[in-house]
Design an enzyme around this catalytic site. Structure first.
Site, PDB file in Angstrom:
ATOM      1  N   PHE A   2       0.850  -1.189   0.000  1.00 50.84           N
ATOM      2  CA  PHE A   2       0.000   0.000   0.000  1.00 50.84           C
ATOM      3  C   PHE A   2       0.888   1.243   0.000  1.00 50.84           C
ATOM      4  CE2 PHE A   2      -2.162  -3.513   1.954  1.00 50.84           C
ATOM      5  CZ  PHE A   2      -3.449  -3.474   1.440  1.00 50.84           C
ATOM      6  N   SER A  41      -7.215  -7.525  -1.128  1.00 53.53           N
ATOM      7  CA  SER A  41      -6.695  -6.942   0.109  1.00 53.53           C
ATOM      8  C   SER A  41      -7.103  -5.477   0.202  1.00 53.53           C
ATOM      9  CB  SER A  41      -5.170  -7.045   0.152  1.00 53.53           C
ATOM     10  OG  SER A  41      -4.747  -8.381   0.232  1.00 53.53           O
ATOM     11  N   CYS A  48      -3.998  -4.752   6.860  1.00 55.99           N
ATOM     12  CA  CYS A  48      -4.310  -5.441   5.611  1.00 55.99           C
ATOM     13  C   CYS A  48      -5.270  -6.588   5.893  1.00 55.99           C
ATOM     14  CB  CYS A  48      -3.018  -5.969   4.984  1.00 55.99           C
ATOM     15  SG  CYS A  48      -3.284  -6.859   3.432  1.00 55.99           S
ATOM     16  N   THR A  50      -8.550  -9.249   4.228  1.00 55.88           N
ATOM     17  CA  THR A  50      -9.024  -9.903   3.007  1.00 55.88           C
ATOM     18  C   THR A  50     -10.535  -9.800   2.893  1.00 55.88           C
ATOM     19  OG1 THR A  50      -7.196 -11.477   3.085  1.00 55.88           O
ATOM     20  CG2 THR A  50      -9.089 -12.081   1.741  1.00 55.88           C
ATOM     21  N   ALA A  68      -8.727 -12.109  12.750  1.00 55.53           N
ATOM     22  CA  ALA A  68      -8.318 -13.126  13.715  1.00 55.53           C
ATOM     23  C   ALA A  68      -7.934 -12.449  15.029  1.00 55.53           C
ATOM     24  CB  ALA A  68      -7.137 -13.931  13.168  1.00 55.53           C
ATOM     25  N   HIS A 106       0.821  -4.136   7.827  1.00 57.05           N
ATOM     26  CA  HIS A 106       1.023  -5.102   8.904  1.00 57.05           C
ATOM     27  C   HIS A 106       1.310  -4.299  10.160  1.00 57.05           C
ATOM     28  CE1 HIS A 106       2.447  -8.205   5.677  1.00 57.05           C
ATOM     29  NE2 HIS A 106       1.145  -7.982   5.639  1.00 57.05           N
ATOM     30  N   THR A 157       4.582  12.243   8.010  1.00 52.79           N
ATOM     31  CA  THR A 157       5.967  12.593   8.310  1.00 52.79           C
ATOM     32  C   THR A 157       6.101  12.919   9.792  1.00 52.79           C
ATOM     33  OG1 THR A 157       6.261  13.506   6.091  1.00 52.79           O
ATOM     34  CG2 THR A 157       7.855  14.167   7.752  1.00 52.79           C
TER      35      THR A 157
END
Length: 236
Positions: A2, A41, A48, A50, A68, A106, A157
């Protein structure tokens, strides 16, 4: 992969929990479902996830994702409520301009907003990272002034860092405030943090070289840098 440039704000329309995790339904998402497929995704607040099911028409376009327990533990998504807005970004296409920075979506950890102050039309936010643990070491080595960070999936930033207080800050211009959820979060709210993965790769390469692994080129480079620093300090 991404970019950290948020495409759209969706709305949590339902939450279904069980022992293994939960399913979120994100409504009002039609603009990012035009080329959608099951299995795609989508980064939701920087995580991220699904797509397991979607409908481009109903509820302004909706999709479902499964979270999960590991994801719930690492992110703020388990605290979302029906009606909450979330940042959405589709996986980067090869044909688009690359505007933000490389974001894996992630999430590494969450941080807490501890201060927010207007600065003209901009907004300055200060965050504090949790105490490090053996399972989750400090992320501060990867957080540097003017470096990149993804907060709730938004590429920003870093404007300041205080390692002793475990804090760092960012500034949101007016345009950014209008396009993401972060500007609406209050002091005390949690945010999802992903540090720049380039720093992680560099650290691993340096550690490998110093421990006898890695390439000869990397090891020679590190030795040259150390020698130059010691020479300038008059220690060799």
């Amino acid at each position: 992969m991404f970019t950290g440039l948020i495409e759209h704000l969706g709305t949590v329309s339902s939450i279904e929990r069980d022992a293994g995790g939960c399913t979120l339904t994100i409504a009002e998402s039609a603009p990012i479902l035009t080329d959608g497929h099951v299995g795609d995704s989508i980064a939701v607040n920087g995580a991220c996830l699904t797509v397991t099911e979607f409908d481009k028409e109903a509820q302004g376009g909706w999709f479902k994702v499964w979270l999960a327990n590991e994801t719930l533990d690492r992110t703020d998504l388990g605290e979302r409520k029906v009606g909450d807005q979330v940042n959405l970004e589709r996986a980067m296409g090869a044909h688009v301009r690359f505007g933000g920075h490389f974001v894996q979506a992630h999430v590494d950890t969450t941080a807490t907003i501890i201060d927010r102050k207007p600065d003209g039309e901009s907004l300055r936010l200060l965050f504090q990272l949790p105490e490090p643990t053996p399972e989750r070491p400090s992320l501060l080595p990867y957080i540097i002034p003017k470096g990149y960070i993804a907060i709730d999936g938004t590429s920003l930033t870093i404007t300041q860092v205080d390692d002793s207080q475990r804090t760092f800050g960012v500034m949101l211009i007016t345009h950014t405030q209008e396009k993401i959820t972060l500007s609406k979060k209050a002091v005390g709210a949690k945010v999802n943090i992903e540090v720049d993965m380039v720093g992680k790769f560099v650290e691993k390469s340096v550690h490998a070289s110093l421990s006898g692994g890695g390439s000869e080129v990397m090891r020679d480079t590190i030795e040259k840098i150390v020698e130059d620093v010691l020479t300038k300090k008059g220690l060799v």
